[in-house]
Design a protein around this motif. Sequence first.
Motif, PDB file in Angstrom:
ATOM      1  N   ASN A  77       2.369   1.812  -3.067  1.00 57.33           N
ATOM      2  CA  ASN A  77       0.991   1.961  -3.972  1.00 57.33           C
ATOM      3  C   ASN A  77       1.294   3.563  -4.324  1.00 57.33           C
ATOM      4  O   ASN A  77       0.429   3.799  -5.492  1.00 57.33           O
ATOM      5  CB  ASN A  77      -0.033   1.147  -4.117  1.00 57.33           C
ATOM      6  CG  ASN A  77      -0.937   1.783  -5.051  1.00 57.33           C
ATOM      7  OD1 ASN A  77      -0.192   0.648  -6.303  1.00 57.33           O
ATOM      8  ND2 ASN A  77      -1.954   1.033  -4.847  1.00 57.33           N
ATOM      9  N   LEU A  78       1.076   4.285  -2.670  1.00 56.69           N
ATOM     10  CA  LEU A  78       0.579   5.667  -2.673  1.00 56.69           C
ATOM     11  C   LEU A  78       1.502   6.756  -2.874  1.00 56.69           C
ATOM     12  O   LEU A  78       1.784   7.089  -3.658  1.00 56.69           O
ATOM     13  CB  LEU A  78       0.332   5.596  -0.933  1.00 56.69           C
ATOM     14  CG  LEU A  78       0.072   7.322   0.010  1.00 56.69           C
ATOM     15  CD1 LEU A  78      -1.214   7.534  -0.417  1.00 56.69           C
ATOM     16  CD2 LEU A  78       0.677   7.077   0.972  1.00 56.69           C
TER      17      LEU A  78
ATOM     18  N   ASN B 132       1.067  -1.260   0.277  1.00 58.40           N
ATOM     19  CA  ASN B 132      -0.250  -0.262  -0.195  1.00 58.40           C
ATOM     20  C   ASN B 132       0.882   1.258  -0.149  1.00 58.40           C
ATOM     21  O   ASN B 132       0.446   2.403  -0.716  1.00 58.40           O
ATOM     22  CB  ASN B 132      -0.712   0.233   1.311  1.00 58.40           C
ATOM     23  CG  ASN B 132      -2.049  -1.099   1.123  1.00 58.40           C
ATOM     24  OD1 ASN B 132      -2.585  -1.349  -0.083  1.00 58.40           O
ATOM     25  ND2 ASN B 132      -2.150  -1.441   2.167  1.00 58.40           N
ATOM     26  N   ILE B 133       1.659   1.004   1.137  1.00 57.28           N
ATOM     27  CA  ILE B 133       2.504   2.088   0.193  1.00 57.28           C
ATOM     28  C   ILE B 133       3.319   2.011  -0.559  1.00 57.28           C
ATOM     29  O   ILE B 133       3.307   3.937  -1.133  1.00 57.28           O
ATOM     30  CB  ILE B 133       4.050   2.640   2.045  1.00 57.28           C
ATOM     31  CG1 ILE B 133       3.118   2.188   3.326  1.00 57.28           C
ATOM     32  CG2 ILE B 133       4.872   3.176   1.586  1.00 57.28           C
ATOM     33  CD1 ILE B 133       4.651   1.361   4.327  1.00 57.28           C
TER      34      ILE B 133
END
Lengths: 216, 457
Positions: free
Chosen positions: A90-91, A87-88
């Motif tokens: 992808n952020l 998620n990081i």
Amino acid sequence: MFDLQNVTAGYGGKDVLHGVSIHIKKGERVSFIGKSGAGKTTLLQLMYDKNRSNTAIIPQDWGLVKSLSVFHNIYMGKLNEKPTWYNIANLIHPMAGEVEPVREIACKLGLEEKLFTPVGSLSGGQKLRTAIGRAFYRSGSVLLADEPVSAVDDHQSREVLQYVNDTFETVVLSMHDVDLALEYSDRIIGLKDGQVVVDTPTRGIKKSDLDKLYLN
Amino acid sequence: MAKGAVTPDFFATENLVGTFFNTVAFALLGVAFGSIAGFFLTLVFHHRAVKVFCAFIRAIHELFWALIFLQIFGLTPVTALLAIAIPYSGVFAKVYSEILEEADTAPLRTLHPETSRLSALLYARLPDSMPHILSYTLYRFECGLRSSAVLGFVGLPTIGYHLESAFAQGNYSEVSGLLILFYLVIASMRWWVRPKLLPVYLFVSMFAMRGGAEINWENGYRFFASDIVPHPVRVAENFDLTTMMGLLEWTRKLIMTQAYPGLLETIPLTMIALVCTGVFALATFPLISPLFFGARLRLAGHIFLVIIRSTPEYILAYIFLQLWGPSAIPAILALSLHNGAIIGHLIGRRTEKHELRQDSSTGLNLYAFETLPAVYPNFMAFLFYRWEIIMRETAILGILGIHTLGFYIDSSFSDMRFDRAFFLILITALLNIGIDWFSGFLRRRLRLRTTPDDGKS
């Protein structure tokens, strides 16, 4: 799907709902109506809290993160399915494999060109559609929405409500506008002073039948 | 001295460029590391132990940290870096957490309940809080520049070092030259502090600092394992009743002869300085408020407040002590001017948003009947916030010879009695934590907030 039996709830020691019983089945399209303060929001939040893992909610004012793009706001619906490090990453840099399914949803909502625009700079209607995209990405079948269309114009409202009815299996809305509620739901639940006073199929109901909800 | 003030000499200082470079680089690296560490602490800040830990590390002043690390790393950049980074990370952890807590919780509630804490924070809370976090970090960098300058007073190669030696030699033109350059560095921050340039700055700073520290691990080990252990325990062969009694006596003596007199000087001085800070702030905020003065006078007011608040209270106190000799008055004056200018600035800026009725009064009547009542809760909140800071600074001014806690700590350090120094630092830290807690309690009790009332609470 949702089953409340004689529920009393409220904030800070003050009850907002008094002995509410509601049963909502899969596939229903329900609207809550009533004056502000009647308990619509509390009821929706309560239903959400009891079914958080398989229900999506659009809170009042839509609950978007303004400085993130449409893509990130929609992607947020499935943060739980990916490891944190992913998620990081992808952020910081959206991965192609994640962009594709989100883009598909955005296309249907007419947000394709805005996919990487920060939500804060979008129009009200576009923001609402982003919130719907997120809800759809998250659950895909059950939607709770708290006055979703009260800040957009009539034309947009109809478009969005039609889309919601077409894509979600079960829809529970709280509605400000009684005409729209009658038109886009098949069941109306009227709240007054924290109690259910009307619970009826929409068919055959006239707006004036609901007037008592708004009288003092 | 007055002559020196009006005839600044910008080139009297040896290695002027290097001195300013060090001052900025220490601040930059210290604040950067503090900010990163503070952010990671934010992730676990909901644990009580972490909160207490952060309160503890920020309760110890940069100069005390520097005095501790000097024993281990000597006069090296590592000492400066740690002395800034450690207390700042405690501050960052607290303030970042507060900012994140105030963020809108609506996006968070829409997430799936099994979303990890970190993912939820990074997606749903951090992005919209980022502007606040950045502007607070930038403000802290300005504080870091002041901290870095003051570290020179314990011998690190920053501006403070040259200020002190220029003072000692009576070279007042050099003093004013250095101070003016320092103001210019701070005042021009908005032009040279750019997010895009930060990596470059950090890289240059790190590169220039490399190899600066020959770390003496033996020293470090001895410091923590032996030097700071209370003397009776250190010399005892085993921990028996005699040792115990010795330790009790050691503690009693230290409290009676140093901690207690130190507290007796520190607390009243803090309270007087707090009240004077308030008075000074209330007297000066109209200087920059459009409700009271025109643009030209306001500019003068701004310059006046910028100069006072850019001068660290330590340096102000140092100057006043040179003028009037060691007593509590210079300390009180320095603390009240510096902190009063900060609050005056914040309150003055806030009045810019006030709209007046067409028939509102002017001048003193306007001040007393409209402006003051409107800003008073805000003002009190800021004042309570500064309480802890004033206490920290009061303790530290002891190094300059006023008999506050810092005096006893500094003397213990110069006598190489590190066990005593450490004990007194602990007392000072506890005092700060107590004040921090008490002021927080009062603010909550009185419902004082530093943010303008938006009608939500």
